[in-house]
Design a protein around this motif. Structure first.
Motif, short mmCIF file in Angstrom:
data_model
loop_
_atom_site.label_atom_id
_atom_site.label_comp_id
_atom_site.label_asym_id
_atom_site.label_seq_id
_atom_site.Cartn_x
_atom_site.Cartn_y
_atom_site.Cartn_z
N UNK A 1 0.84 -1.19 0.00
CA UNK A 1 0.00 0.00 0.00
C UNK A 1 0.88 1.24 0.00
N UNK A 2 0.32 2.34 -0.47
CA UNK A 2 0.97 3.64 -0.36
C UNK A 2 0.46 4.31 0.92
N UNK A 3 1.38 4.94 1.64
CA UNK A 3 0.95 5.59 2.87
C UNK A 3 1.83 6.81 3.14
N UNK B 1 2.89 9.33 6.17
CA UNK B 1 2.82 9.42 7.64
C UNK B 1 1.89 10.55 8.08
N UNK B 2 1.18 10.38 9.19
CA UNK B 2 0.26 11.42 9.67
C UNK B 2 1.02 12.65 10.16
N UNK B 3 0.27 13.74 10.40
CA UNK B 3 0.89 15.00 10.83
C UNK B 3 1.71 14.81 12.09
N UNK B 4 1.16 14.10 13.07
CA UNK B 4 1.88 13.86 14.32
C UNK B 4 2.70 12.58 14.21
N UNK B 5 3.84 12.68 13.54
CA UNK B 5 4.74 11.53 13.41
C UNK B 5 6.17 12.03 13.49
N UNK B 6 7.10 11.10 13.73
CA UNK B 6 8.49 11.49 13.93
C UNK B 6 9.32 11.35 12.65
N UNK B 7 8.69 11.05 11.54
CA UNK B 7 9.42 10.87 10.28
C UNK B 7 8.92 11.88 9.25
N UNK C 1 -1.01 2.69 11.88
CA UNK C 1 -2.35 2.12 12.00
C UNK C 1 -3.43 3.20 11.94
N UNK C 2 -3.20 4.34 12.60
CA UNK C 2 -4.25 5.36 12.57
C UNK C 2 -4.44 5.92 11.17
N UNK C 3 -3.37 5.92 10.37
CA UNK C 3 -3.49 6.35 8.98
C UNK C 3 -4.23 5.28 8.17
N UNK C 4 -3.98 4.03 8.48
CA UNK C 4 -4.69 2.94 7.80
C UNK C 4 -6.19 3.04 8.07
N UNK C 5 -6.55 3.31 9.32
CA UNK C 5 -7.97 3.46 9.66
C UNK C 5 -8.58 4.64 8.92
N UNK D 1 -13.53 7.41 8.86
CA UNK D 1 -13.26 6.47 9.96
C UNK D 1 -12.02 6.94 10.70
N UNK D 2 -11.89 6.50 11.94
CA UNK D 2 -10.67 6.81 12.69
C UNK D 2 -10.35 5.68 13.65
N UNK D 3 -9.08 5.64 14.06
CA UNK D 3 -8.66 4.61 15.02
C UNK D 3 -9.17 4.96 16.40
N UNK D 4 -9.78 3.98 17.06
CA UNK D 4 -10.32 4.22 18.39
C UNK D 4 -9.40 3.64 19.48
#
Length: 256
Positions: free
Chosen positions: A52-54, A56-62, A96-100, A111-114
Protein backbone atom coordinates in the motif's frame (compact mmCIF):
# COMPACT_ATOMS: atom_id res chain seq x y z
CA UNK A 1 -1.39 2.27 22.42
CA UNK A 2 -0.60 -0.69 24.69
CA UNK A 3 1.10 -4.04 24.17
CA UNK A 4 4.51 -5.46 23.32
CA UNK A 5 7.59 -3.24 23.65
CA UNK A 6 10.88 -5.19 23.62
CA UNK A 7 13.59 -3.65 25.82
CA UNK A 8 17.27 -4.54 25.45
CA UNK A 9 19.65 -4.60 28.40
CA UNK A 10 23.42 -4.08 28.37
CA UNK A 11 25.07 -5.78 25.37
CA UNK A 12 21.76 -6.95 23.91
CA UNK A 13 20.97 -3.38 22.84
CA UNK A 14 23.19 -4.14 19.83
CA UNK A 15 20.47 -6.34 18.33
CA UNK A 16 17.36 -4.48 19.46
CA UNK A 17 17.20 -2.56 16.16
CA UNK A 18 16.65 -5.83 14.32
CA UNK A 19 13.70 -6.53 16.62
CA UNK A 20 12.11 -3.08 16.41
CA UNK A 21 12.42 -2.98 12.62
CA UNK A 22 10.70 -6.30 12.04
CA UNK A 23 7.16 -7.46 11.34
CA UNK A 24 4.49 -6.06 13.68
CA UNK A 25 1.04 -7.31 14.56
CA UNK A 26 -1.75 -5.13 15.96
CA UNK A 27 -5.33 -5.48 17.14
CA UNK A 28 -7.19 -2.27 16.34
CA UNK A 29 -10.67 -0.88 16.95
CA UNK A 30 -11.78 1.28 14.03
CA UNK A 31 -14.78 3.57 14.46
CA UNK A 32 -16.63 4.09 11.20
CA UNK A 33 -18.51 7.36 10.89
CA UNK A 34 -21.48 5.51 9.41
CA UNK A 35 -22.53 1.86 9.39
CA UNK A 36 -21.73 -0.15 6.27
CA UNK A 37 -22.77 -3.62 5.16
CA UNK A 38 -20.37 -6.50 5.76
CA UNK A 39 -19.56 -7.06 2.08
CA UNK A 40 -18.32 -3.47 1.58
CA UNK A 41 -16.25 -3.71 4.76
CA UNK A 42 -14.63 -6.98 3.69
CA UNK A 43 -13.84 -5.49 0.29
CA UNK A 44 -12.13 -2.54 2.00
CA UNK A 45 -9.98 -4.83 4.16
CA UNK A 46 -8.99 -6.80 1.07
CA UNK A 47 -8.13 -3.58 -0.77
CA UNK A 48 -5.65 -2.56 1.95
CA UNK A 49 -3.94 -5.97 2.07
CA UNK A 50 -0.65 -6.25 0.20
CA UNK A 51 1.59 -3.36 -0.81
CA UNK A 52 0.00 0.00 0.00
CA UNK A 53 0.97 3.64 -0.36
CA UNK A 54 0.95 5.59 2.87
CA UNK A 55 1.91 9.12 3.91
CA UNK A 56 2.82 9.42 7.64
CA UNK A 57 0.26 11.42 9.67
CA UNK A 58 0.89 15.00 10.83
CA UNK A 59 1.88 13.86 14.32
CA UNK A 60 4.74 11.53 13.41
CA UNK A 61 8.49 11.49 13.93
CA UNK A 62 9.42 10.87 10.28
CA UNK A 63 9.35 12.96 7.11
CA UNK A 64 5.87 13.12 5.60
CA UNK A 65 6.61 11.68 2.17
CA UNK A 66 4.57 9.08 0.33
CA UNK A 67 6.06 5.61 0.82
CA UNK A 68 5.13 1.97 0.37
CA UNK A 69 4.52 -0.55 3.12
CA UNK A 70 3.31 -4.16 2.99
CA UNK A 71 0.24 -5.22 4.95
CA UNK A 72 0.64 -8.98 5.19
CA UNK A 73 -2.83 -9.74 6.55
CA UNK A 74 -5.96 -8.03 7.84
CA UNK A 75 -8.36 -10.30 9.68
CA UNK A 76 -11.85 -9.15 10.62
CA UNK A 77 -12.50 -10.20 14.23
CA UNK A 78 -15.80 -8.51 15.09
CA UNK A 79 -18.27 -5.82 14.00
CA UNK A 80 -20.67 -4.05 16.32
CA UNK A 81 -22.61 -1.10 14.91
CA UNK A 82 -19.94 1.40 13.77
CA UNK A 83 -17.09 -0.34 15.60
CA UNK A 84 -14.84 -2.79 13.76
CA UNK A 85 -12.24 -5.00 15.44
CA UNK A 86 -9.41 -6.15 13.16
CA UNK A 87 -6.02 -7.86 13.46
CA UNK A 88 -3.29 -6.45 11.20
CA UNK A 89 0.11 -7.96 10.38
CA UNK A 90 2.38 -5.49 8.60
CA UNK A 91 5.84 -4.12 7.88
CA UNK A 92 7.49 -1.90 10.50
CA UNK A 93 6.70 1.78 9.99
CA UNK A 94 3.08 1.18 8.96
CA UNK A 95 0.84 3.71 10.71
CA UNK A 96 -2.35 2.12 12.00
CA UNK A 97 -4.25 5.36 12.57
CA UNK A 98 -3.49 6.35 8.98
CA UNK A 99 -4.69 2.94 7.80
CA UNK A 100 -7.97 3.46 9.66
CA UNK A 101 -8.32 6.95 8.17
CA UNK A 102 -7.64 5.70 4.63
CA UNK A 103 -10.16 2.88 5.06
CA UNK A 104 -12.76 5.50 5.87
CA UNK A 105 -11.88 7.43 2.72
CA UNK A 106 -12.12 4.25 0.61
CA UNK A 107 -15.56 3.48 2.04
CA UNK A 108 -16.64 7.10 1.53
CA UNK A 109 -17.92 7.49 5.09
CA UNK A 110 -14.85 8.46 7.15
CA UNK A 111 -13.26 6.47 9.96
CA UNK A 112 -10.67 6.81 12.69
CA UNK A 113 -8.66 4.61 15.02
CA UNK A 114 -10.32 4.22 18.39
CA UNK A 115 -7.99 1.80 20.21
CA UNK A 116 -4.76 0.01 19.38
CA UNK A 117 -2.77 -2.83 20.92
CA UNK A 118 0.53 -4.19 19.59
CA UNK A 119 0.39 -7.97 19.98
CA UNK A 120 3.67 -8.85 18.27
CA UNK A 121 7.05 -7.33 17.47
CA UNK A 122 9.37 -9.63 15.51
CA UNK A 123 9.80 -12.87 17.50
CA UNK A 124 7.97 -11.58 20.60
CA UNK A 125 4.22 -12.13 21.06
CA UNK A 126 2.17 -10.83 23.96
CA UNK A 127 0.69 -14.23 24.81
CA UNK A 128 4.17 -15.75 25.13
CA UNK A 129 6.57 -13.14 26.46
CA UNK A 130 4.71 -10.03 27.66
CA UNK A 131 5.29 -9.07 31.32
CA UNK A 132 4.15 -6.07 33.34
CA UNK A 133 6.48 -3.54 34.95
CA UNK A 134 5.13 -4.73 38.30
CA UNK A 135 6.46 -8.23 37.48
CA UNK A 136 9.89 -6.75 36.78
CA UNK A 137 9.79 -4.78 40.03
CA UNK A 138 8.82 -7.88 42.06
CA UNK A 139 11.52 -10.00 40.46
CA UNK A 140 14.17 -7.34 41.09
CA UNK A 141 13.12 -6.99 44.72
CA UNK A 142 13.28 -10.76 45.24
CA UNK A 143 16.78 -10.89 43.77
CA UNK A 144 18.09 -7.95 45.79
CA UNK A 145 16.45 -8.96 49.08
CA UNK A 146 16.95 -12.73 49.00
CA UNK A 147 19.40 -13.37 46.17
CA UNK A 148 16.75 -15.46 44.39
CA UNK A 149 17.11 -14.86 40.64
CA UNK A 150 14.65 -17.50 39.39
CA UNK A 151 11.83 -15.03 38.70
CA UNK A 152 14.24 -12.55 37.12
CA UNK A 153 15.47 -15.27 34.74
CA UNK A 154 11.89 -15.94 33.63
CA UNK A 155 11.37 -12.28 32.76
CA UNK A 156 14.72 -11.37 31.20
CA UNK A 157 15.13 -13.58 28.15
CA UNK A 158 18.47 -14.60 26.59
CA UNK A 159 19.67 -12.39 23.74
CA UNK A 160 19.43 -15.41 21.41
CA UNK A 161 15.62 -15.08 21.46
CA UNK A 162 15.90 -11.62 19.88
CA UNK A 163 17.26 -13.03 16.62
CA UNK A 164 14.96 -16.04 16.33
CA UNK A 165 13.36 -14.52 13.23
CA UNK A 166 16.66 -13.99 11.35
CA UNK A 167 18.46 -16.38 8.96
CA UNK A 168 21.26 -18.21 10.77
CA UNK A 169 24.80 -19.46 10.16
CA UNK A 170 26.33 -21.85 12.67
CA UNK A 171 30.12 -21.74 12.79
CA UNK A 172 32.66 -24.23 14.07
CA UNK A 173 34.74 -23.49 17.15
CA UNK A 174 37.81 -22.56 15.08
CA UNK A 175 36.04 -19.50 13.66
CA UNK A 176 34.34 -18.10 16.78
CA UNK A 177 37.13 -16.00 18.24
CA UNK A 178 38.07 -14.46 14.90
CA UNK A 179 34.47 -13.29 14.46
CA UNK A 180 34.44 -12.05 18.06
CA UNK A 181 37.38 -9.83 17.03
CA UNK A 182 35.31 -8.45 14.12
CA UNK A 183 36.67 -10.60 11.29
CA UNK A 184 34.44 -11.58 8.39
CA UNK A 185 33.26 -15.18 8.13
CA UNK A 186 35.09 -17.41 5.65
CA UNK A 187 33.58 -20.54 4.10
CA UNK A 188 35.72 -23.06 6.07
CA UNK A 189 34.23 -21.69 9.32
CA UNK A 190 30.64 -22.57 8.36
CA UNK A 191 29.24 -25.71 10.01
CA UNK A 192 25.55 -25.36 9.09
CA UNK A 193 23.15 -22.66 7.89
CA UNK A 194 19.47 -22.09 7.25
CA UNK A 195 17.99 -22.14 3.73
CA UNK A 196 16.78 -18.52 3.91
CA UNK A 197 20.25 -16.91 3.85
CA UNK A 198 20.27 -14.43 0.94
CA UNK A 199 22.88 -11.91 -0.30
CA UNK A 200 22.50 -8.64 1.61
CA UNK A 201 20.36 -10.13 4.38
CA UNK A 202 21.23 -9.76 8.05
CA UNK A 203 22.13 -13.14 9.51
CA UNK A 204 22.75 -14.27 13.08
CA UNK A 205 26.00 -16.17 13.63
CA UNK A 206 25.81 -18.89 16.28
CA UNK A 207 28.27 -21.31 17.84
CA UNK A 208 27.65 -25.04 17.78
CA UNK A 209 26.35 -24.66 21.35
CA UNK A 210 23.70 -22.13 20.27
CA UNK A 211 25.46 -19.01 21.59
CA UNK A 212 24.99 -15.80 19.61
CA UNK A 213 28.37 -14.54 18.35
CA UNK A 214 27.48 -11.67 16.02
CA UNK A 215 25.19 -10.22 13.39
CA UNK A 216 26.55 -10.20 9.86
CA UNK A 217 25.62 -9.28 6.29
CA UNK A 218 25.43 -12.36 4.06
CA UNK A 219 27.34 -12.10 0.79
CA UNK A 220 26.09 -15.34 -0.82
CA UNK A 221 22.99 -17.50 -0.97
CA UNK A 222 22.68 -20.50 1.31
CA UNK A 223 23.21 -22.98 -1.54
CA UNK A 224 26.37 -21.22 -2.71
CA UNK A 225 27.81 -21.02 0.80
CA UNK A 226 27.20 -24.73 1.36
CA UNK A 227 29.23 -25.59 -1.74
CA UNK A 228 32.13 -23.18 -1.11
CA UNK A 229 35.48 -24.36 0.22
CA UNK A 230 37.11 -20.92 0.48
CA UNK A 231 36.26 -17.20 0.33
CA UNK A 232 34.32 -14.76 2.50
CA UNK A 233 30.62 -15.58 2.87
CA UNK A 234 29.46 -12.96 5.41
CA UNK A 235 30.71 -9.58 6.66
CA UNK A 236 30.47 -9.07 10.41
CA UNK A 237 28.35 -6.05 11.46
CA UNK A 238 27.74 -6.34 15.22
CA UNK A 239 29.74 -8.49 17.64
CA UNK A 240 27.87 -9.78 20.70
CA UNK A 241 30.32 -12.31 22.15
CA UNK A 242 33.37 -10.94 24.01
CA UNK A 243 36.74 -11.87 22.52
CA UNK A 244 38.59 -14.61 24.35
CA UNK A 245 35.62 -16.80 25.24
CA UNK A 246 36.83 -19.34 22.63
CA UNK A 247 40.52 -20.18 21.89
CA UNK A 248 42.36 -18.08 19.30
CA UNK A 249 42.82 -20.69 16.60
CA UNK A 250 42.74 -17.97 13.98
CA UNK A 251 45.79 -16.22 15.40
CA UNK A 252 48.02 -19.25 15.96
CA UNK A 253 47.28 -20.67 12.53
CA UNK A 254 47.66 -17.30 10.76
CA UNK A 255 50.23 -14.59 11.40
CA UNK A 256 51.90 -16.30 14.35
Amino acid sequence: MTGVLPVGLDNSTKVIGNVVHSVKEYVMVVQLHEEVDLKRLEDALKYFTGEIYQRPPLRSSVKRVLRTRRVHEIRLLDVRDKFVLIRVSCDPGTYMRKLAHDMGLYLGIGAHMRELRRTRTGPYREDETLVKLQDVSDALYLWRAEGDERLLRKIILPVETAVAHLPKIIVNDLAVDAIAHGASLAAPGVARLTDNVEPGSTVAIFTLKGELVALAKALRRAGEIASMERGIVAKTKRVLMPAGVYPRYWKTSGKE
